[in-house]
Design a protein around this motif. Structure first.
Motif, PDB file in Angstrom:
ATOM      1  N   ARG A   1      -4.226  -9.567   5.601  1.00 22.67           N
ATOM      2  CA  ARG A   1      -5.261  -8.669   6.024  1.00 22.67           C
ATOM      3  C   ARG A   1      -6.240  -9.548   5.536  1.00 22.67           C
ATOM      4  O   ARG A   1      -6.980 -10.037   7.155  1.00 22.67           O
ATOM      5  CB  ARG A   1      -4.904  -7.500   5.515  1.00 22.67           C
TER       6      ARG A   1
ATOM      7  N   GLN B   1      -5.876  -7.034  16.387  1.00 26.62           N
ATOM      8  CA  GLN B   1      -5.652  -7.021  15.190  1.00 26.62           C
ATOM      9  C   GLN B   1      -5.791  -5.425  15.094  1.00 26.62           C
ATOM     10  O   GLN B   1      -4.545  -5.101  14.081  1.00 26.62           O
ATOM     11  CB  GLN B   1      -6.131  -8.695  14.936  1.00 26.62           C
TER      12      GLN B   1
ATOM     13  N   ALA C   1      -9.932  -5.688   1.382  1.00 20.21           N
ATOM     14  CA  ALA C   1      -8.537  -6.140   2.050  1.00 20.21           C
ATOM     15  C   ALA C   1      -6.826  -5.740   1.158  1.00 20.21           C
ATOM     16  O   ALA C   1      -7.011  -6.756   0.298  1.00 20.21           O
ATOM     17  CB  ALA C   1      -8.605  -7.893   2.342  1.00 20.21           C
TER      18      ALA C   1
ATOM     19  N   ILE D   1      -3.334  -2.341  13.054  1.00 21.64           N
ATOM     20  CA  ILE D   1      -4.046  -2.050  11.247  1.00 21.64           C
ATOM     21  C   ILE D   1      -4.055  -0.501  11.766  1.00 21.64           C
ATOM     22  O   ILE D   1      -3.173  -0.076  11.218  1.00 21.64           O
ATOM     23  CB  ILE D   1      -5.038  -2.225  10.993  1.00 21.64           C
TER      24      ILE D   1
END
Length: 318
Positions: free
Chosen positions: A67, A167, A62, A171
């Protein structure tokens, strides 16, 4: 039980379904209803557990601590979803061991979407946005499905899946607003996951062997085609908002229908993946079997501890 008695019970059962009453584990139900629910709920549980694997691949890679923590939380949620659903399935008279054996042996199915590889960090966004987005559309109606334990489990599952979808979209939005290379990475992930996400909502209604009966028993509230249309109509404006392009040259707004027309899916690919010939089918099952075998000592230790505590309580009672 005589044929007449069975028919009478079936009529009572059908009337309860028509009144939208919840069917509970100790209630009488047709054997086909029980088996259908075992198949669907276990398939859903297997999908949650196997679905942890493609994302777990990115925990150590990540791009930031924030994250990583979010991804870990998401994967933990999915483990919990699997446990809720296995528990609901057990109320129908099937053991957890049987369910695991069916998964590990390949007898049971799980969502075809999890047999695709996760090649870049953008895939974590695409899975959250598209895969969890499609899952929410499919699962929200299950909160009012006819089998009580399944419906109640789905309430919490859907709340957490909603977070997962947001989420994933965040991203993708961050990547789309970043450098040219980051935006291209996001577009590439969208290109690869768009069609599998559409197909994970199931075969066309005309080719589905389970939809009609599942709709009759109110196990499903919407058909596969209706769910797919809802997903497209919901997702296209989101892609436009962050400057990404849906990889479908046939996609266009239909003013008369007030919804989008979209292209034909590659159903040959879908059935190949379902039958175990996808890019990662063997890898996913191998990982699950390996985890089960290597985790035996943990299960044995937990059982030994539980037995020790139970014996201790008995001695104290005496």
């Amino acid at each position: 039980m005589s044929e007449k008695e069975v028919k009478n019970l079936e009529e009572i059962f059908d009337a309860r379904i028509a009144r939208d009453e919840k069917i509970e584990p100790k209630d009488w139900m047709p054997e086909k209803y029980r088996q259908t629910h075992i198949r669907q709920i276990s398939q859903h549980a297997h999908s949650e557990i196997v679905g942890m694997l493609p994302e777990g691949n990115w925990i150590t890679r990540a791009p930031s601590l924030k994250r990583k923590v979010a991804l870990l939380a998401k994967i933990q949620d999915e483990a919990g979803h699997g446990l809720y659903l296995y528990s609901a399935c057990e109320t129908l008279g099937v053991s957890r061991e049987e369910l695991y054996e069916q998964l590990h042996s390949g007898k049971a199915k799980y969502s075809s979407i999890f047999n695709y590889p996760t090649l870049t960090w953008a895939d974590m966004g695409a899975i959250g946005w598209l895969v969890d987005g499609a899952a929410i559309i499919n699962q929200v109606p299950l909160c009012s499905t006819s089998f009580g334990p399944y419906a109640r489990a789905m309430v919490r599952v859907c709340k957490e899946e909603s977070f997962h979808q947001r989420q994933g979209f965040q991203i993708m939005m961050t990547l789309a607003e970043g450098t040219l290379e980051q935006k291209e990475m996001a577009q590439d992930a969208l290109n690869r996951w768009w069609w599998p996400a559409l197909m994970m909502l199931g075969p066309l209604d005309a080719e589905s062997v389970h939809t009609e009966q599942s709709m009759k028993w109110k196990l499903k509230r919407k058909s596969n085609d209706d769910l797919r249309q809802q997903f497209v109509d919901q997702t296209v404006p989101q892609a436009e908002m962050i400057g990404l392009t849906i990889p479908d040259p046939d996609l266009k707004w239909n003013e008369e229908k007030q919804s989008y027309d979209f292209g034909e899916m590659n159903w040959d690919e879908f059935w190949q993946v379902v039958k175990g010939h996808g890019p990662c089918n063997k890898e996913r099952i191998s990982a699950r079997v390996n985890a089960w075998e290597k985790g035996k000592w943990v299960r044995d230790a937990a059982m030994a501890y539980a037995e020790k505590q139970a014996n201790k309580e008995v001695k104290q009672a005496i």
